[in-house]
Design a protein around this motif. Structure first.
Motif, PDB file in Angstrom:
ATOM      1  N   LYS A 370       0.831  -1.212   0.000  1.00 54.55           N
ATOM      2  CA  LYS A 370       0.000   0.000   0.000  1.00 54.55           C
ATOM      3  C   LYS A 370       0.863   1.259   0.000  1.00 54.55           C
ATOM      4  O   LYS A 370       1.957   1.284   0.560  1.00 54.55           O
ATOM      5  N   HIS A 371       0.382   2.309  -0.679  1.00 62.71           N
ATOM      6  CA  HIS A 371       1.038   3.617  -0.660  1.00 62.71           C
ATOM      7  C   HIS A 371       0.057   4.668  -0.170  1.00 62.71           C
ATOM      8  O   HIS A 371      -1.147   4.536  -0.374  1.00 62.71           O
ATOM      9  N   PHE A 372       0.602   5.710   0.463  1.00 67.94           N
ATOM     10  CA  PHE A 372      -0.196   6.896   0.763  1.00 67.94           C
ATOM     11  C   PHE A 372      -0.130   7.838  -0.433  1.00 67.94           C
ATOM     12  O   PHE A 372       0.964   8.107  -0.948  1.00 67.94           O
ATOM     13  N   PHE A 373      -1.233   8.360  -0.873  1.00 74.92           N
ATOM     14  CA  PHE A 373      -1.285   9.412  -1.887  1.00 74.92           C
ATOM     15  C   PHE A 373      -1.685  10.714  -1.197  1.00 74.92           C
ATOM     16  O   PHE A 373      -2.292  10.692  -0.124  1.00 74.92           O
ATOM     17  N   GLY A 374      -1.355  11.848  -1.798  1.00 73.08           N
ATOM     18  CA  GLY A 374      -1.748  13.168  -1.255  1.00 73.08           C
ATOM     19  C   GLY A 374      -1.113  13.499   0.066  1.00 73.08           C
ATOM     20  O   GLY A 374      -1.703  14.144   0.924  1.00 73.08           O
ATOM     21  N   VAL A 375       0.142  13.059   0.256  1.00 73.01           N
ATOM     22  CA  VAL A 375       0.846  13.303   1.520  1.00 73.01           C
ATOM     23  C   VAL A 375       1.429  14.725   1.538  1.00 73.01           C
ATOM     24  O   VAL A 375       1.887  15.222   0.512  1.00 73.01           O
ATOM     25  N   ASN A 376       1.370  15.374   2.676  1.00 67.37           N
ATOM     26  CA  ASN A 376       1.949  16.706   2.835  1.00 67.37           C
ATOM     27  C   ASN A 376       2.746  16.787   4.128  1.00 67.37           C
ATOM     28  O   ASN A 376       2.303  16.297   5.170  1.00 67.37           O
ATOM     29  N   TRP A 377       3.967  17.378   4.019  1.00 69.15           N
ATOM     30  CA  TRP A 377       4.822  17.583   5.191  1.00 69.15           C
ATOM     31  C   TRP A 377       4.098  18.479   6.191  1.00 69.15           C
ATOM     32  O   TRP A 377       3.272  19.300   5.796  1.00 69.15           O
ATOM     33  N   GLU A 378       4.383  18.327   7.420  1.00 72.69           N
ATOM     34  CA  GLU A 378       3.855  19.103   8.533  1.00 72.69           C
ATOM     35  C   GLU A 378       2.395  18.725   8.818  1.00 72.69           C
ATOM     36  O   GLU A 378       2.063  18.400   9.957  1.00 72.69           O
ATOM     37  N   ARG A 379       1.527  18.678   7.778  1.00 73.49           N
ATOM     38  CA  ARG A 379       0.138  18.322   8.019  1.00 73.49           C
ATOM     39  C   ARG A 379       0.025  16.837   8.410  1.00 73.49           C
ATOM     40  O   ARG A 379      -0.597  16.477   9.405  1.00 73.49           O
ATOM     41  N   ASP A 380       0.721  15.963   7.601  1.00 79.87           N
ATOM     42  CA  ASP A 380       0.555  14.512   7.796  1.00 79.87           C
ATOM     43  C   ASP A 380       1.720  13.892   8.564  1.00 79.87           C
ATOM     44  O   ASP A 380       1.575  12.835   9.173  1.00 79.87           O
ATOM     45  N   VAL A 381       2.867  14.511   8.484  1.00 77.76           N
ATOM     46  CA  VAL A 381       4.067  13.951   9.130  1.00 77.76           C
ATOM     47  C   VAL A 381       5.062  15.102   9.309  1.00 77.76           C
ATOM     48  O   VAL A 381       5.116  16.020   8.482  1.00 77.76           O
ATOM     49  N   ALA A 382       5.799  15.058  10.430  1.00 72.63           N
ATOM     50  CA  ALA A 382       6.756  16.141  10.701  1.00 72.63           C
ATOM     51  C   ALA A 382       7.854  16.157   9.631  1.00 72.63           C
ATOM     52  O   ALA A 382       8.224  15.101   9.103  1.00 72.63           O
ATOM     53  N   LEU A 383       8.322  17.361   9.322  1.00 75.47           N
ATOM     54  CA  LEU A 383       9.401  17.477   8.325  1.00 75.47           C
ATOM     55  C   LEU A 383      10.698  16.932   8.928  1.00 75.47           C
ATOM     56  O   LEU A 383      11.132  17.392   9.980  1.00 75.47           O
ATOM     57  N   PRO A 384      11.317  15.929   8.288  1.00 74.26           N
ATOM     58  CA  PRO A 384      12.572  15.396   8.848  1.00 74.26           C
ATOM     59  C   PRO A 384      13.756  16.348   8.584  1.00 74.26           C
ATOM     60  O   PRO A 384      13.579  17.416   8.022  1.00 74.26           O
ATOM     61  N   GLU A 385      14.967  15.880   8.966  1.00 71.55           N
ATOM     62  CA  GLU A 385      16.196  16.617   8.670  1.00 71.55           C
ATOM     63  C   GLU A 385      16.310  16.762   7.150  1.00 71.55           C
ATOM     64  O   GLU A 385      16.058  15.815   6.399  1.00 71.55           O
ATOM     65  N   VAL A 386      16.682  17.982   6.707  1.00 70.73           N
ATOM     66  CA  VAL A 386      16.805  18.230   5.270  1.00 70.73           C
ATOM     67  C   VAL A 386      18.278  18.434   4.916  1.00 70.73           C
ATOM     68  O   VAL A 386      19.011  19.087   5.658  1.00 70.73           O
ATOM     69  N   ALA A 387      18.718  17.843   3.808  1.00 76.51           N
ATOM     70  CA  ALA A 387      20.114  18.023   3.382  1.00 76.51           C
ATOM     71  C   ALA A 387      20.193  17.941   1.857  1.00 76.51           C
ATOM     72  O   ALA A 387      19.248  17.499   1.203  1.00 76.51           O
ATOM     73  N   ASP A 388      21.335  18.374   1.326  1.00 78.15           N
ATOM     74  CA  ASP A 388      21.560  18.273  -0.122  1.00 78.15           C
ATOM     75  C   ASP A 388      22.125  16.880  -0.393  1.00 78.15           C
ATOM     76  O   ASP A 388      23.262  16.578  -0.033  1.00 78.15           O
ATOM     77  N   LEU A 389      21.348  16.013  -0.980  1.00 83.45           N
ATOM     78  CA  LEU A 389      21.732  14.605  -1.121  1.00 83.45           C
ATOM     79  C   LEU A 389      21.842  14.145  -2.572  1.00 83.45           C
ATOM     80  O   LEU A 389      22.382  13.078  -2.844  1.00 83.45           O
ATOM     81  N   ARG A 390      21.324  14.935  -3.497  1.00 83.01           N
ATOM     82  CA  ARG A 390      21.162  14.377  -4.837  1.00 83.01           C
ATOM     83  C   ARG A 390      22.186  14.933  -5.823  1.00 83.01           C
ATOM     84  O   ARG A 390      22.796  15.973  -5.612  1.00 83.01           O
ATOM     85  N   GLN A 391      22.338  14.199  -6.899  1.00 83.40           N
ATOM     86  CA  GLN A 391      23.093  14.632  -8.070  1.00 83.40           C
ATOM     87  C   GLN A 391      22.269  15.722  -8.746  1.00 83.40           C
ATOM     88  O   GLN A 391      21.046  15.579  -8.871  1.00 83.40           O
ATOM     89  N   VAL A 392      22.946  16.807  -9.192  1.00 82.75           N
ATOM     90  CA  VAL A 392      22.218  17.818  -9.954  1.00 82.75           C
ATOM     91  C   VAL A 392      21.847  17.233 -11.320  1.00 82.75           C
ATOM     92  O   VAL A 392      22.427  16.234 -11.760  1.00 82.75           O
ATOM     93  N   VAL A 393      20.859  17.872 -11.966  1.00 83.85           N
ATOM     94  CA  VAL A 393      20.434  17.429 -13.302  1.00 83.85           C
ATOM     95  C   VAL A 393      20.389  18.634 -14.233  1.00 83.85           C
ATOM     96  O   VAL A 393      20.404  19.786 -13.770  1.00 83.85           O
ATOM     97  N   ASN A 394      20.405  18.361 -15.520  1.00 84.63           N
ATOM     98  CA  ASN A 394      20.296  19.430 -16.510  1.00 84.63           C
ATOM     99  C   ASN A 394      19.106  20.320 -16.170  1.00 84.63           C
ATOM    100  O   ASN A 394      18.030  19.820 -15.839  1.00 84.63           O
ATOM    101  N   GLY A 395      19.319  21.626 -16.200  1.00 82.69           N
ATOM    102  CA  GLY A 395      18.235  22.557 -15.936  1.00 82.69           C
ATOM    103  C   GLY A 395      18.201  23.065 -14.505  1.00 82.69           C
ATOM    104  O   GLY A 395      17.564  24.073 -14.224  1.00 82.69           O
TER     105      GLY A 395
END
Lengths: 577, 577
Positions: A370-395
């Motif tokens: 099962k998956h949750f659809f229509g999920v929103n940070w803060e409303r449905d779940v607390a915002l976790p630690e945020v960091a720069d984790l990804r490879q950049v992409v064109n654009g």
């Protein structure tokens, strides 16, 4: 040189195990042969090219006042124990013992040896700056040697090490090496660029890599569409657009996804924009962290940047991706990995900056299938630690604030570092300063992978017939192909005369005097990549003429025999520009 | 080059651990530094010389049509297992495993690698003969590295390998290499000679060594006083004069020699000619021989030749000299070794040819503290097995039948071998012959110890001030020593002008621009061995003159400033001859 007294060793067939074009062509052109995995013999044709590249590098290094030395290939463990790298360096460092059971290694690099030399031989600031270089065989016990000499175990490298008493002096030599590297790669006619780079296991804080730009390159280089910004993708920040997160507009609801196993399935089945999906990735935590697992969350279409993840304080270095068994064991949740998500998750999560900006997104529910659809940070779940984790992409926005990102592929052929005091402090390399006080010296180091550079050049300089060498490093500049050499005295005499004239004009000339058909000789010479081909035939000799073919342009010219030396000299001069 | 931007690294003091003059001078002149036992870094001055020697060798090899290749330093064990040397080669072969536990070695020589290359790349007799060479770093794990780079573990070698389908072709290339080696050592201005040599562990049947002749050499070379005969003492036969043994003229009798422990004591106390004495030497027998000990007998004044003894079928190879405990244990005789002798001896003995010619001689009696005097073969004891066991001495007959022997000392710098089919047979290196039948190729191999050659040159070219380089390999041809450079603008301008003129005339010039006294600069340059020294002083500049000193002859000349380039060019040209 005459082919009959030479070892051409060309091959018609493409060797099965060669994956990249340079590796295939180096084997087919008889430049190299593998002796063992990642270990190659340089055949005569290959060695001629290697020596020419070495000469260019040596000449440009000498021009800057750098001084050539030659350090041993076999190094004692002591110095590496002193610097700390004996234990830090992984299995790529080939360690062994001699007959007396003393510990040694095969040098992959020489920071320790040169630092030991300097601490013994240089005592005063007046003797600095000094910049030493060597062109030498090195060994790195690669876990998976591949692509021929592109990633081999035994390889030839130009390494240089500079010593200073101030950051300004280091910066000056660093700038000089930066422009010297530009000169070297420009002389070789390469399409290359210098990019900001990560310092990795060598250490230090500022560094640039030099990449030959080719679509088959292993590395990704990030350019700005409007500025001069260029960096290895490893270290490029994914800049967050200034837009805020959209407000929640959907209700969170649980959806059956038992027949969905990938992001692509999810997108396809529910006609979702991939930007509305997320994925979780699990890596091992550092040993002293309480939780043995670190959970990361990226947008469905994004790729993890390992260098960035390794910078998280809780993550083990080098990065270790957790296996499914390991993850299930730690989490103790009876669901498949694809069904995991942030709501009611038993561990702290680190989410990528892009994920933090998402709203009304779809994520695993920690309930099997099962998956949750229509999920929103803060409303449905607390915002976790945020960091720069990804490879950049064109654009993506360029980190320098100008334009957007354009990604190309490259082969790293050079790397310059401001090492600072990493080695000199560990090994107590000091000189007396103006006030007769001991001061620890500051270091830079500068490498060019000579053997890899040759492979990279081929990646850029080839066509469907073989290699198209830049004139400066061509194994021979001219080849003479006489038709019917062994039956026509006139052909023989003409070939010998031209051969003599060109040789004595200091031109690297090859005479193909094998008993082979013209087609065979031609194919070999185009494969090897000799820039200028001369065909001597009875038909044209009737008019005192010969045929010339340019390897690169394919241009054919009929020229007067009497003008041959001037003609070829001109062609070479043009090629050398 | 300017000394202020260079690393001179000269030393005033003689380093304590250096035994031979070349090692001392290489350290003092700042040519090399030890990194570990037998492992050296080549400093800038040393490397310049190394590169010049390499160039001479490369040029001469190219002139013969030999083709340069570059084989790996790290070699897989497989090929050495195929040739049998993986087990045969002693501990000098440094063996190790890579990260996958596969077996490798550091190459001390490359017969196996090149033979593998040839069997893969050459298929027809038409492609032969071929002669490949490389100039490369090698490693031999010497049990006792010594004398600096003379006997180091990591060293630079030129090795060449030729391939043939007939003995005549091998002989032709062998002869060519013989004369090429003569050219190389002649160009370097060395006093050297080629001598017949033992083939040792490399194998084959014909070989010559090239020795630089110096009194401090480790090797002994045998010359004939009247012919061209020259051979390494290892392989020189001790020719028996045609004289027969004298008839017995004394009675055998026992003498108390309890206070006599050496041949010298015996000679002195009893006023005996040393030629009337004998000594016994004991070596281990081969494992499959019944008696574990072989007893040898030599004349009191003669020295054992180990190569000859190793050729006895019953002797263990390499030779092992028995300890006194071992001997007593085997013989079970309660006497000291000095009291042992052939009469009633419990083991078979092998006696040297010279001993077989002795009569009325003195020998141990196998009774403690007693010797037999007046002993005669056949009358008193049966004549044992006779063999050539001893080193020849000055005055012996030359084995070629012309004149007598004269022994000199030398340093081996080159060695050429006719290998025959030793490696090609073991590794099945075959080509098709004229009749399309497979035939095993015949090989030669040819080595020059490049780094050792430099040390040997210094042994021949030095005086009490330092090294006196032959012009062709001098690190710099000229040095400029300006007095008061940092205070006199005229001196500075003159020095710079001369420096510029000489540099642009393709002369290797060094400008000593350190703030040092003339004496210090002079001593450094004489130590380093720069052939031509120019002193620039205000006093002489008043007359537009400078001072020239020749490093070798000590000759001093005052010359006009305007003639400097021509003057130096002439001097260098003369030096190059």
């Amino acid at each position: 040189m005459r082919t009959s007294k030479y070892l051409l060793a060309t091959m018609k067939n493409i060797p099965g195990d060669a994956e990249v074009i340079s590796h295939k062509l180096m084997l087919r052109a008889g430049m190299i042969r593998q002796l063992a995995s990642g270990i190659y013999t340089w055949l005569p044709i290959g060695l001629r090219i290697l020596r020419k590249v070495e000469s260019i590098v040596r000449e440009e290094m000498n021009n800057t006042g750098a001084i050539e030395v030659s350090m041993p290939i076999v190094q004692p463990a002591d110095f590496w124990q002193e610097s700390g790298r004996w234990n830090q360096y992984g299995q790529e460092l080939l360690r062994f013992t001699d007959r007396s059971k003393r510990k040694f290694l095969l040098g992959p690099t020489h920071e320790e040896v040169i630092t030991d030399l300097i601490r013994n031989e240089v005592s005063s600031y007046k003797q600095l700056p000094l910049n030493f270089f060597q062109i030498q065989t090195k060994f790195r016990d690669e876990v998976r040697p591949r692509f021929g000499v592109m990633r081999s175990r035994e390889f030839v490298m130009k390494d240089a090490y500079s010593f200073h008493t101030s950051q300004e002096s280091l910066q000056a030599t660093y700038n000089q090496m930066y422009s010297t590297y530009n000169n070297i790669f420009t002389r070789m006619g390469l399409n290359f660029c210098a990019v900001q780079a990560n310092t990795g296991s060598i250490g230090g804080h500022i560094s640039h890599e030099f990449h030959v730009l080719v679509g088959t390159g292993e590395e990704q280089i990030v350019f700005s569409t409007t500025s001069n910004y260029a960096a290895n993708i490893e270290m490029v920040e994914a800049v967050i657009p200034s837009t805020k997160r959209d407000k929640p507009s959907e209700k969170m609801h649980l959806v059956d996804t038992y027949d969905v196993f990938t992001i692509a399935d999810l997108v396809k089945k529910y006609k979702l924009p991939v930007e509305k999906t997320v994925k979780m990735i699990f890596v091992h935590a550092k040993e002293d962290v309480k939780q043995p697992l670190v959970a990361l969350m990226l947008r469905g279409d994004h790729v993890i940047n390992e260098t960035k993840v390794e910078k998280l304080p809780q993550v083990a270095k080098p990065i270790i991706f957790a296996t499914e068994d390991y993850i299930r064991n730690i989490l103790n949740l009876n669901v498949s990995i694809f069904s995991l998500g942030p709501i009611n998750f038993p561990l702290p999560i680190v989410i990528d900056r892009s994920v933090a900006l998402m709203s009304n997104f779809v994520t695993g529910s920690n309930i099997q299938g099962k998956h949750f659809f229509g999920v929103n940070w803060e409303r449905d779940v607390a915002l976790p630690e945020v960091a720069d984790l990804r490879q950049v992409v064109n654009g993506d926005l360029s980190p320098d604030g100008h334009g957007t990102i354009n990604i190309k592929r490259g082969i790293e052929v050079g790397h310059i570092f401001q090492l600072g005091k990493k080695y000199s402090r560990a090994m107590r390399a000091m000189v007396q300063d103006k006030n007769s006080c001991n001061t620890i010296v500051t270091m830079g180091c500068y490498g060019i992978g000579i053997t890899r550079l040759i492979a990279a050049t081929i990646e850029q300089y080839h066509d469907n017939k073989g290699i198209v060498w830049p004139e400066v490093i061509a194994p021979f500049n001219v080849v003479l192909l006489p038709i019917n050499l062994h039956n026509s005295l006139r052909i023989k005499n003409t070939a010998e005369t031209i051969y003599h004239k060109l040789s004595t004009s200091n031109i690297d000339v090859l005479l193909d005097d094998r008993k082979e058909r013209l087609g065979v000789m031609f194919a070999d010479m185009e494969l090897i990549g000799v820039p200028h081909i001369i065909i001597i035939s009875d038909r044209l000799l009737d008019n005192e003429e010969i045929e010339y073919k340019n390897r690169r342009s394919g241009e054919i010219q009929i020229i007067k025999l009497s003008t041959i030396v001037d003609f070829i000299t001109d062609k070479i001069t043009i090629g050398m520009r």
